[in-house]
Design a protein around this motif. Structure first.
Motif, PDB file in Angstrom:
ATOM      1  N   UNK A 182       0.825  -1.203   0.000  1.00 50.95           N
ATOM      2  CA  UNK A 182       0.000   0.000   0.000  1.00 50.95           C
ATOM      3  C   UNK A 182       0.859   1.253   0.000  1.00 50.95           C
ATOM      4  N   UNK A 183       1.949   1.224   0.751  1.00 54.62           N
ATOM      5  CA  UNK A 183       2.858   2.368   0.780  1.00 54.62           C
ATOM      6  C   UNK A 183       3.473   2.586  -0.596  1.00 54.62           C
ATOM      7  N   UNK A 184       3.876   1.496  -1.254  1.00 56.99           N
ATOM      8  CA  UNK A 184       4.450   1.604  -2.599  1.00 56.99           C
ATOM      9  C   UNK A 184       3.452   2.241  -3.558  1.00 56.99           C
ATOM     10  N   UNK A 185       2.204   1.818  -3.482  1.00 57.41           N
ATOM     11  CA  UNK A 185       1.175   2.352  -4.367  1.00 57.41           C
ATOM     12  C   UNK A 185       0.957   3.839  -4.108  1.00 57.41           C
TER      13      UNK A 185
ATOM     14  N   UNK B 221      -0.044  -9.680  -5.496  1.00 58.88           N
ATOM     15  CA  UNK B 221      -0.231 -11.129  -5.413  1.00 58.88           C
ATOM     16  C   UNK B 221       0.759 -11.692  -4.406  1.00 58.88           C
ATOM     17  N   UNK B 222       0.259 -12.460  -3.451  1.00 55.72           N
ATOM     18  CA  UNK B 222       1.102 -13.044  -2.404  1.00 55.72           C
ATOM     19  C   UNK B 222       1.954 -11.983  -1.716  1.00 55.72           C
ATOM     20  N   UNK B 223       1.349 -10.807  -1.522  1.00 57.20           N
ATOM     21  CA  UNK B 223       2.022  -9.754  -0.788  1.00 57.20           C
ATOM     22  C   UNK B 223       3.064  -8.977  -1.552  1.00 57.20           C
ATOM     23  N   UNK B 224       3.171  -9.178  -2.855  1.00 61.45           N
ATOM     24  CA  UNK B 224       4.163  -8.431  -3.635  1.00 61.45           C
ATOM     25  C   UNK B 224       3.502  -7.767  -4.836  1.00 61.45           C
ATOM     26  N   UNK B 225       4.077  -6.634  -5.229  1.00 64.44           N
ATOM     27  CA  UNK B 225       3.601  -5.950  -6.419  1.00 64.44           C
ATOM     28  C   UNK B 225       4.220  -6.601  -7.654  1.00 64.44           C
ATOM     29  N   UNK B 226       3.372  -6.904  -8.634  1.00 67.89           N
ATOM     30  CA  UNK B 226       3.824  -7.482  -9.886  1.00 67.89           C
ATOM     31  C   UNK B 226       3.405  -6.570 -11.028  1.00 67.89           C
ATOM     32  N   UNK B 227       4.106  -6.678 -12.147  1.00 66.29           N
ATOM     33  CA  UNK B 227       3.835  -5.829 -13.295  1.00 66.29           C
ATOM     34  C   UNK B 227       3.534  -6.699 -14.510  1.00 66.29           C
ATOM     35  N   UNK B 228       2.582  -6.246 -15.314  1.00 67.42           N
ATOM     36  CA  UNK B 228       2.197  -6.958 -16.527  1.00 67.42           C
ATOM     37  C   UNK B 228       3.174  -6.637 -17.657  1.00 67.42           C
ATOM     38  N   UNK B 229       3.633  -7.686 -18.354  1.00 67.92           N
ATOM     39  CA  UNK B 229       4.569  -7.525 -19.465  1.00 67.92           C
ATOM     40  C   UNK B 229       4.128  -8.381 -20.639  1.00 67.92           C
ATOM     41  N   UNK B 230       4.608  -8.039 -21.813  1.00 73.00           N
ATOM     42  CA  UNK B 230       4.329  -8.830 -22.998  1.00 73.00           C
ATOM     43  C   UNK B 230       5.619  -9.134 -23.742  1.00 73.00           C
ATOM     44  N   UNK B 231       5.581 -10.202 -24.538  1.00 76.66           N
ATOM     45  CA  UNK B 231       6.644 -10.474 -25.504  1.00 76.66           C
ATOM     46  C   UNK B 231       6.087 -10.126 -26.877  1.00 76.66           C
ATOM     47  N   UNK B 232       6.761  -9.220 -27.560  1.00 72.47           N
ATOM     48  CA  UNK B 232       6.280  -8.766 -28.861  1.00 72.47           C
ATOM     49  C   UNK B 232       6.399  -9.871 -29.907  1.00 72.47           C
ATOM     50  N   UNK B 233       5.501  -9.834 -30.870  1.00 73.35           N
ATOM     51  CA  UNK B 233       5.538 -10.803 -31.962  1.00 73.35           C
ATOM     52  C   UNK B 233       6.842 -10.699 -32.748  1.00 73.35           C
TER      53      UNK B 233
END
Length: 247
Positions: A12-15, A42-54
């Motif tokens: 929450x502090x990070x956010x 998730x599971x108490x940690x901040x995660x970031x969404x990433x993609x692999x480009x075509x």
């Protein structure tokens, strides 16, 4: 306070640091692009969404990227490209739901300059329901895969040892275990030295501009520098300094 409560408080502090962060530069008027840093807990940690480009794309084929793209003339701000109520690019690339009340824009970070001279504005958003991640679907023409990574592991790569990392070989060709750097002199930076960072993940390496953006985002969120040497000697460090190289 339980360990779980302490972990949630930390997230929450990070956010809150994103919502209180003020970018160090105004947005330029031309050659604008924006990317979405979509965070979730998730599971108490901040995660970031990433993609692999075509691998069929003309630029940065097969590389790790944040959802996003160029700002259209119809966009009022860079936020509309990556993380407005429409979430246009993220919806097109990974089917992120439109107008979802579960996604809240936290703000923007300072602009970055890409290899092609684009001014890239990172937009930070929070996903309240992590289960949405499992419903995302890659647009085959643009995205080869979708994955996530712990944000704090960008500051401390040792934390990624808990992840299902790719095996050394084709997907991680470097001789270091988790984090790799090289220093090179680039003419487009007026012969300044640039340090390329690469992070091992469960998919393609997180590197280049995507790595630079996430390093800055993690520094803002966790309020501390990385566990490694961030900069090469003489490397331009501010948006104003880098943008002058393209003048």
């Amino acid at each position: 306070m339980s360990q779980k409560d302490q972990t949630c408080l930390s997230a929450s502090i990070c956010i809150s640091k994103f919502t209180n962060f003020i970018p160090s530069a105004l947005f330029p008027k031309a050659k604008l692009a924006a990317v979405l840093i979509l965070l979730f807990e998730e599971a108490g940690q901040l995660r970031v969404l990433l993609t692999t480009r075509s691998k069929d794309l003309r630029t940065h084929a097969g590389q790790t990227a944040l959802p996003g793209g160029r700002v259209d003339e119809s966009d009022i701000t860079p936020i509309q490209t990556a993380a407005s109520p429409q979430y246009r690019e993220a919806h097109e690339e990974v089917a992120l739901p439109l107008n979802s009340p579960l996604i809240r824009t936290l703000g923007t970070l300072r602009p970055f300059v890409s290899l092609h001279g684009l001014i890239v504005t990172p937009v930070v958003a929070l996903l309240a329901d992590p289960s949405i991640i499992s419903t995302l679907k890659a647009a085959e023409a643009e995205v080869a895969g979708i994955f996530t990574h712990p944000l704090e592991a960008i500051l401390d790569p040792a934390l990624s040892r808990k992840e299902p990392l790719v095996s050394p070989g084709e997907d991680w060709i470097y001789d270091t275990e988790l984090h790799n750097t090289t220093d090179s002199v680039f003419p487009f930076l007026k012969d300044s030295t640039y340090r390329m960072h690469r992070f091992r993940s469960c998919a393609t390496p997180i590197k280049g501009l995507t790595a630079d953006i996430l390093i800055h985002a993690a520094e803002v969120a966790f309020g501390r520098p990385p566990e490694y040497d961030r900069w090469a000697e003489g490397q331009p460090r501010t948006f104003a300094t880098i943008s002058q190289c393209f003048a």
